[in-house]
Design an enzyme around this catalytic site. Structure first.
Site, PDB file in Angstrom:
ATOM      1  N   TYR A   1      27.773  -0.732  -2.275  1.00 62.71           N
ATOM      2  CA  TYR A   1      28.828  -1.106  -1.338  1.00 62.71           C
ATOM      3  C   TYR A   1      29.002   0.070  -0.393  1.00 62.71           C
ATOM      4  O   TYR A   1      29.497   1.122  -0.776  1.00 62.71           O
ATOM      5  CB  TYR A   1      30.141  -1.408  -2.065  1.00 62.71           C
ATOM      6  CG  TYR A   1      30.306  -2.862  -2.433  1.00 62.71           C
ATOM      7  CD1 TYR A   1      29.456  -3.843  -1.922  1.00 62.71           C
ATOM      8  CD2 TYR A   1      31.313  -3.269  -3.300  1.00 62.71           C
ATOM      9  CE1 TYR A   1      29.606  -5.171  -2.261  1.00 62.71           C
ATOM     10  CE2 TYR A   1      31.470  -4.594  -3.647  1.00 62.71           C
ATOM     11  CZ  TYR A   1      30.612  -5.541  -3.123  1.00 62.71           C
ATOM     12  OH  TYR A   1      30.753  -6.855  -3.461  1.00 62.71           O
TER      13      TYR A   1
ATOM     14  N   LYS B   1      18.589  -2.470 -11.639  1.00 61.21           N
ATOM     15  CA  LYS B   1      17.421  -3.117 -11.041  1.00 61.21           C
ATOM     16  C   LYS B   1      16.329  -2.073 -10.871  1.00 61.21           C
ATOM     17  O   LYS B   1      15.719  -1.906  -9.814  1.00 61.21           O
ATOM     18  CB  LYS B   1      17.804  -3.750  -9.692  1.00 61.21           C
ATOM     19  CG  LYS B   1      16.711  -4.637  -9.081  1.00 61.21           C
ATOM     20  CD  LYS B   1      16.364  -5.844  -9.931  1.00 61.21           C
ATOM     21  CE  LYS B   1      15.302  -6.694  -9.229  1.00 61.21           C
ATOM     22  NZ  LYS B   1      14.791  -7.765 -10.125  1.00 61.21           N
TER      23      LYS B   1
ATOM     24  N   ASP C   1      19.148  -9.548 -12.131  1.00 63.95           N
ATOM     25  CA  ASP C   1      18.821 -10.963 -11.990  1.00 63.95           C
ATOM     26  C   ASP C   1      18.745 -11.649 -13.350  1.00 63.95           C
ATOM     27  O   ASP C   1      19.247 -12.767 -13.529  1.00 63.95           O
ATOM     28  CB  ASP C   1      17.516 -11.153 -11.200  1.00 63.95           C
ATOM     29  CG  ASP C   1      16.401 -10.221 -11.636  1.00 63.95           C
ATOM     30  OD1 ASP C   1      16.673  -9.240 -12.349  1.00 63.95           O
ATOM     31  OD2 ASP C   1      15.241 -10.465 -11.247  1.00 63.95           O
TER      32      ASP C   1
ATOM     33  N   ASP D   1      30.620  -6.374  -9.135  1.00 69.94           N
ATOM     34  CA  ASP D   1      31.434  -7.359  -8.431  1.00 69.94           C
ATOM     35  C   ASP D   1      30.866  -8.758  -8.623  1.00 69.94           C
ATOM     36  O   ASP D   1      31.582  -9.712  -8.936  1.00 69.94           O
ATOM     37  CB  ASP D   1      31.478  -6.994  -6.946  1.00 69.94           C
ATOM     38  CG  ASP D   1      32.568  -7.736  -6.189  1.00 69.94           C
ATOM     39  OD1 ASP D   1      33.453  -8.333  -6.838  1.00 69.94           O
ATOM     40  OD2 ASP D   1      32.544  -7.705  -4.954  1.00 69.94           O
TER      41      ASP D   1
ATOM     42  N   ASP E   1      32.606 -11.894 -11.113  1.00 69.03           N
ATOM     43  CA  ASP E   1      32.983 -13.216 -10.603  1.00 69.03           C
ATOM     44  C   ASP E   1      32.306 -14.306 -11.424  1.00 69.03           C
ATOM     45  O   ASP E   1      32.924 -15.312 -11.785  1.00 69.03           O
ATOM     46  CB  ASP E   1      32.587 -13.350  -9.135  1.00 69.03           C
ATOM     47  CG  ASP E   1      33.561 -12.657  -8.186  1.00 69.03           C
ATOM     48  OD1 ASP E   1      34.490 -11.993  -8.685  1.00 69.03           O
ATOM     49  OD2 ASP E   1      33.395 -12.768  -6.965  1.00 69.03           O
TER      50      ASP E   1
END
Length: 363
Positions: free
Chosen positions: A137, A190, A223, A247, A251
């Site tokens: 971010y 990742k 993923d 984040d 969610d």
């Protein structure tokens, strides 16, 4: 046992559904503190968001930041910065501004399914520990500005920064939390593609793991982790990851547990803490008395737990437990808002929980 103190807490209602769900949380915290025999909270309402732009010329007035430094913690409602007029729309959003100003490096986001709460994966009970100051971010990575820039109108660039110091700090928070739960921790990264950045995050977390030999550790690519949460979220406990991955996963985990409307969070440093629901401002349902206040209420209970741990205050810890039990009992009775399959409005649900707080206090 330390004698319970009177806490000074601030209220920032925010935008959209904020003025509905934040007052609901205040009502329930007041009921819980009284039921636990703790001194009443001294509340201070402060300007923030779209209304503050109108009254103070900025979404986060300097007087708000100053006042927040002098209280024990605060409740932050959601913001709708996408609808702000320029230049406020392009500036760092209110919650980001506050997190950055106070160095709130840990974003703790539980996802817990309630019996009778319409969960996709029954038995989900996990916590995502999200590093809150850097990562992918861009608004978290620079001293000034947002970390995004455009050298030409057709090229946009962002900074994504991972540091050893910030990763060690969040890893310790995650491992300490894991020790208090089921002693299982999952690192999400990742590193197969982002080898140096998320590779460093993974490797530093594994180095910190050596200091917590009682915690079982595994790791997954981001993923793959989305698939694991959808299929078997109830097999995970504490998950630690960088900012953007955290984040996204929180969610998803909130919806898997029943609704994003039940997903709470707290943003904290060693000295300051902010209760903030994981969801957004939902302007499409603002003012309709249909928003689910559970996430904001549980975020507020998390703030009580943080205060109870900081000050060694058993009464405020008891108040937090009453809030959590009251919500669980209310949902189990079939009293829920529309997003969870029920018919109750925001205020009706809050009234039911406030009443239930007193009931569970005498069980």
């Amino acid at each position: 046992m330390t004698e319970s103190k009177q806490y000074q807490l601030a209220v920032l209602n925010g935008d959209g559904i904020g003025p509905e769900i934040v007052p609901a949380s205040v009502k329930i915290l007041d009921a819980a503190m009284a039921a636990a025999g703790a001194p009443a909270i001294n509340w201070t309402e402060l300007p923030l968001g779209r209304s503050a732009i109108d009254t103070h010329g900025t979404a986060v007035p300097a007087e708000t930041l100053k006042a927040l430094n002098d209280v024990d913690g605060w409740l932050l409602g959601p913001h709708d910065s996408a609808s702000y007029p320029e230049p406020h729309k392009s500036a760092l959003n209110p919650s980001g501004t506050i997190r950055k100003h106070f160095g709130l490096f840990a974003n703790i986001r539980p996802s817990k399914a309630f019996p009778g709460g319409n969960a996709i994966v029954e038995g989900t009970d996990l916590v995502i520990v999200r590093e809150n100051t850097e990562g992918f971010y861009a608004d978290r990575n620079t001293f000034a500005g947002t970390g995004e820039f455009m050298p030409t109108p057709d090229v946009a660039i962002m900074h994504g920064i991972i540091t050893r110091a910030a990763t060690e700090r969040i890893a310790h928070s995650a491992f300490q939390l894991a020790q208090s739960r089921t002693k299982q921790l999952t690192i999400v990264h990742k590193a197969n593609v982002l080898k140096m950045t998320t590779g460093l995050f993974r490797d530093v977390c594994k180095e910190v793991a050596l200091q917590y030999p009682d915690v079982t550790v595994n790791d997954f690519h981001i993923d793959a982790m989305t698939v694991h949460l959808v299929r078997r979220a109830n097999k995970f406990d504490v998950i630690v990851t960088e900012n953007m991955f955290g984040d996204i996963l929180s969610d998803l985990a909130g919806e898997v547990a029943g609704s994003l409307g039940i997903a709470p969070s707290i943003n904290s440093s060693d000295t300051h803490a902010m209760a903030q629901a994981s969801h957004g401002s939902a302007p499409d349902i603002a003012g309709k008395n249909i928003a689910n206040p559970i996430a904001m209420i549980l975020s507020s209970a998390m703030l009580l737990r943080w205060l109870g741990a900081k000050f060694g205050d058993d009464k405020v810890l008891a108040a937090a437990e009453l809030v959590e039990k009251a919500i669980e009992a209310t949902v189990l009775d079939g009293t829920t808002t529309k997003d969870m399959g029920g018919t109750s409005g925001t205020s009706e649900f809050a009234d039911a929980v406030a009443t239930r707080v007193t009931t569970v206090a005498h069980v």
